[in-house]
Design an enzyme around this catalytic site. Sequence first.
Site, short mmCIF file in Angstrom:
data_model
loop_
_atom_site.label_atom_id
_atom_site.label_comp_id
_atom_site.label_asym_id
_atom_site.label_seq_id
_atom_site.Cartn_x
_atom_site.Cartn_y
_atom_site.Cartn_z
N GLU A 98 9.93 -3.09 12.63
CA GLU A 98 11.10 -2.39 12.07
C GLU A 98 12.20 -2.30 13.12
OE1 GLU A 98 8.04 -1.14 12.26
OE2 GLU A 98 7.34 -0.47 10.29
N ASP A 111 0.82 -1.22 0.00
CA ASP A 111 0.00 0.00 0.00
C ASP A 111 0.85 1.27 0.00
OD1 ASP A 111 0.97 -0.38 2.54
OD2 ASP A 111 -0.88 0.21 3.56
C1 UGA Z 1 2.11 -0.55 9.36
C2 UGA Z 1 3.50 -0.57 8.69
O1 UGA Z 1 3.40 0.08 7.43
C3 UGA Z 1 3.93 -2.03 8.49
O2 UGA Z 1 5.16 -2.06 7.86
C4 UGA Z 1 3.97 -2.74 9.84
O3 UGA Z 1 4.27 -4.07 9.65
C5 UGA Z 1 2.61 -2.60 10.53
O4 UGA Z 1 2.20 -1.23 10.61
C6 UGA Z 1 2.65 -3.11 11.95
O5 UGA Z 1 3.24 -2.41 12.77
O6 UGA Z 1 2.16 -4.19 12.24
P1 UGA Z 1 -0.24 -0.99 8.38
O7 UGA Z 1 -0.42 0.05 7.35
O8 UGA Z 1 -0.86 -0.78 9.71
O9 UGA Z 1 1.28 -1.28 8.53
O10 UGA Z 1 -0.69 -2.43 7.88
P2 UGA Z 1 -0.98 -2.95 6.44
O11 UGA Z 1 -0.57 -2.01 5.38
O12 UGA Z 1 -2.37 -3.47 6.42
O13 UGA Z 1 -0.02 -4.23 6.39
C7 UGA Z 1 1.39 -4.14 6.20
C8 UGA Z 1 1.79 -5.12 5.09
O14 UGA Z 1 1.49 -6.45 5.50
C9 UGA Z 1 1.08 -4.88 3.77
O15 UGA Z 1 1.98 -5.08 2.70
C10 UGA Z 1 -0.02 -5.92 3.75
O16 UGA Z 1 -0.37 -6.37 2.47
C11 UGA Z 1 0.57 -7.05 4.59
N1 UGA Z 1 -0.44 -7.78 5.39
C12 UGA Z 1 -1.40 -7.13 6.09
C13 UGA Z 1 -0.37 -9.15 5.43
O17 UGA Z 1 0.50 -9.76 4.80
N2 UGA Z 1 -1.31 -9.84 6.17
C14 UGA Z 1 -2.30 -9.21 6.86
O18 UGA Z 1 -3.13 -9.88 7.50
C15 UGA Z 1 -2.35 -7.80 6.81
MN MN Z 2 0.07 -0.05 5.36
#
Ligand code: UGA
Ligand code: MN
Length: 353
Positions: free
Chosen positions: A290, A207
């Site tokens: 991170e 994203d």
């Molecule tokens: C934020 C940060 O941008 C992430 O790098 C970090 O891992 C996350 O917080 C955290 O602290 O846990 P956020 O925008 O809240 O992330 O979450 P998403 O964008 O929904 O997910 C991060 C990445 O993991 C995305 O590339 C998404 O596709 C992937 N993801 C998300 C999964 O592989 N599985 C899931 O169930 C949800």
């Molecule tokens: Mn995100």
Amino acid sequence: MEELDRFQPNKLQKCNKPHSAVMGWQEWVAGAEKVFQISNMSRQKRVIMAVIIFGSFIYIVLTQAVHILGGAPGEPVHPEIRKFCSSASRKNVNIEYEDSNLPVIYVVTPTYRRPEMVAELTRLGQTLTMVKRIHWIVAEDSHTCSPPITSLLDRLGLSYTHLASPMPEVYRREKYVPRGVSNRRAALQWVQENGEDTGVLYFLDDDNAIDIRLFNEMRLTQTVSMWPVGLIGEYTVSSPVVKGNQVVGFYDGWPAGRKFQVDMAGFAVNIGYLKKQKKVTMPYIAGHEEDGFLKSLNLNLKDIEVKADGCTNILVWHTRTAKNPSRTLRLAHHQATNIKPLTDNMRKMGMIK
Ligand code: UGA
Ligand code: MN
């Protein structure tokens, strides 16, 4: 008051019994003698019994020690599931355009099935086709490899690896879910085993939006390089604070006790440097992925290479796509129109159920 009286020393003195701990021990031994009739036992039986008791004690101590030592915060207790889907080297490209002297950038993108997945990966993947010497690792949070990702990767003609690694159920039940960790960890293992030492590792969530000039910035990273990421939290940015071309701290709206207050898209790591570290990991702790990862690289602030004009430019953003509910459509009147194959294709992409 009665409760308190029971614990007053003068009341205890009145009591004729010996010290309670000693008494407890003696009673225990007497009890054990009664139950097991130890004094009547043969010497052989006593030895066997002693061995069983001592063995059990050692077993308990050892299993507890393994649990405590092996169970560092955020480290999985059970083995993780990791699946290799497919891999290819770059095709559909003018070979002159590729420069084999350039270090390869291994871009790791975690993703998961939802209506936006194919749209996100198409946008990001087509951006990556404009960049030299990229190897894109798409790591799915899934038990299986999604066919629309396989065909997208094939179409793009990039050098790529497609992996699948589902988040362990125990983390999915947590209040704050560590998103994209199992799949990033699988990609990390792949990079440690297959990445070229001169190469660079970069985590780019699906994203995010990226200016391809950022790849020129990170390509010659020697240890770890950093830059600002736009559209993050309270300050609309997360950036290292730089003085005299050195990182002296972080400007981030969510410090949370982190040593490295950075976003996942805000740093890149040299793979030779990564491989030299003893225990590289990314913890299953939401919001601390991170920081945990960078700490595991034994990194000091003074080692960080400053990019993007001394951290004054934004070349990557956490754009975040609006979430769309996954709908089930009614198509009774469209079995003979284009809407039927259209929605079939949308279903294949995971846009609808
Ligand atoms: C934020 C940060 O941008 C992430 O790098 C970090 O891992 C996350 O917080 C955290 O602290 O846990 P956020 O925008 O809240 O992330 O979450 P998403 O964008 O929904 O997910 C991060 C990445 O993991 C995305 O590339 C998404 O596709 C992937 N993801 C998300 C999964 O592989 N599985 C899931 O169930 C949800
Ligand atoms: Mn995100």
